[in-house]
Design an enzyme around this catalytic site. Sequence first.
Site, PDB file in Angstrom:
ATOM      1  N   LYS A  68       0.801  -1.217   0.000  1.00 34.66           N
ATOM      2  CA  LYS A  68       0.000   0.000   0.000  1.00 34.66           C
ATOM      3  C   LYS A  68       0.836   1.270   0.000  1.00 34.66           C
ATOM      4  CE  LYS A  68      -4.083  -1.977   0.026  1.00 34.66           C
ATOM      5  NZ  LYS A  68      -5.008  -1.827  -1.105  1.00 34.66           N
ATOM      6  N   SER A 120      -3.435 -12.057   3.809  1.00 31.33           N
ATOM      7  CA  SER A 120      -3.805 -11.919   2.399  1.00 31.33           C
ATOM      8  C   SER A 120      -2.673 -12.410   1.498  1.00 31.33           C
ATOM      9  CB  SER A 120      -4.181 -10.474   2.073  1.00 31.33           C
ATOM     10  OG  SER A 120      -3.079  -9.604   2.255  1.00 31.33           O
TER      11      SER A 120
END
Length: 319
Positions: free
Chosen positions: A52, A269
Amino acid sequence: MSTAGTQTRFGSSLPERIGNTPLIRLEQPVRSLEGITLLAKAEWVNPGGSVKDRAAANIVRDALARGLLKPGKTLLDATSGNTGIAFAMLGAALGFPVHLAMPTSVSAERKRILRAYGAIVDWTDPDQGSDGAIRRARELAGNDPAKYFYADQYSNDANWLAHYQTTGPEIWRQTGGQVTHFVAGLGTSGTFMGTSRFLKEQNPAIQVISFQPDSPFHGLEGMKHMATAIVPAIYNPHLADRDLGVETEAAYAMAKRLAREEGVLLGISAAAAVVVSVLIAREEAAAGRRAVIVTVLPDSADKYLSERFWEEEGWAYDI
């Protein structure tokens, strides 16, 4: 700090530390599959510890260039964790305040990191997941638009463009153009959208496979079950050649397996990404095809070590 000073400082330092992450080979999950190479982008090498950082940096860069983030403005966004951490890191480095909306169910490590960076956080109902955080951020932005630059990572094209401009080209270069399959999960969908668009432009034959939780109630932090969630504006469901569902328990099992057999500690994830990549690998091997499968590992296990599943013995899934 003036806007010009902020832009100069940002342009001369932080971009050099974000991206260009290593592409590592995962051996054990595909050790018995002839002709299969499984490679993964180790995104925890980024300064904020996750993929991110790429989107957050590009969103901030774009906002500075357009005069949307300037002295007196607070960056506001909804997040499930990693993007918020990236924004908080950038805010601390560049001198702008950061206000986040986030579900209370995020890991304890995420909460401590945000506190360390000095971000303001509105904690939202965990049962509403990231959607609850989005609603709260929209409410805050609507109530005081003069105060906030609402980054809106779920609708901001600078999100997916970060991956079109960096992640995709890195994978193409690092594999010498030999990549045959690309696998990535869906949260904001920025990583999948941007990387897949770039790779498809280089070679339309590359198969791009997205994945998401297999049910609305899941433990894959940062991911969305699109059928029941607020769908990001940047998401195009027609881009994927395939979209697969992943069980939370399978991701937990893979995280433990990779730790003990590969010596790699991955976030949840990221482990889910390996689950899907192994499924594709098995299909290709069974068909007698050679494949170079590349996936993105959004973060390491550092932000998840307080999760209870690490303490459970064994793994219940055949992965």
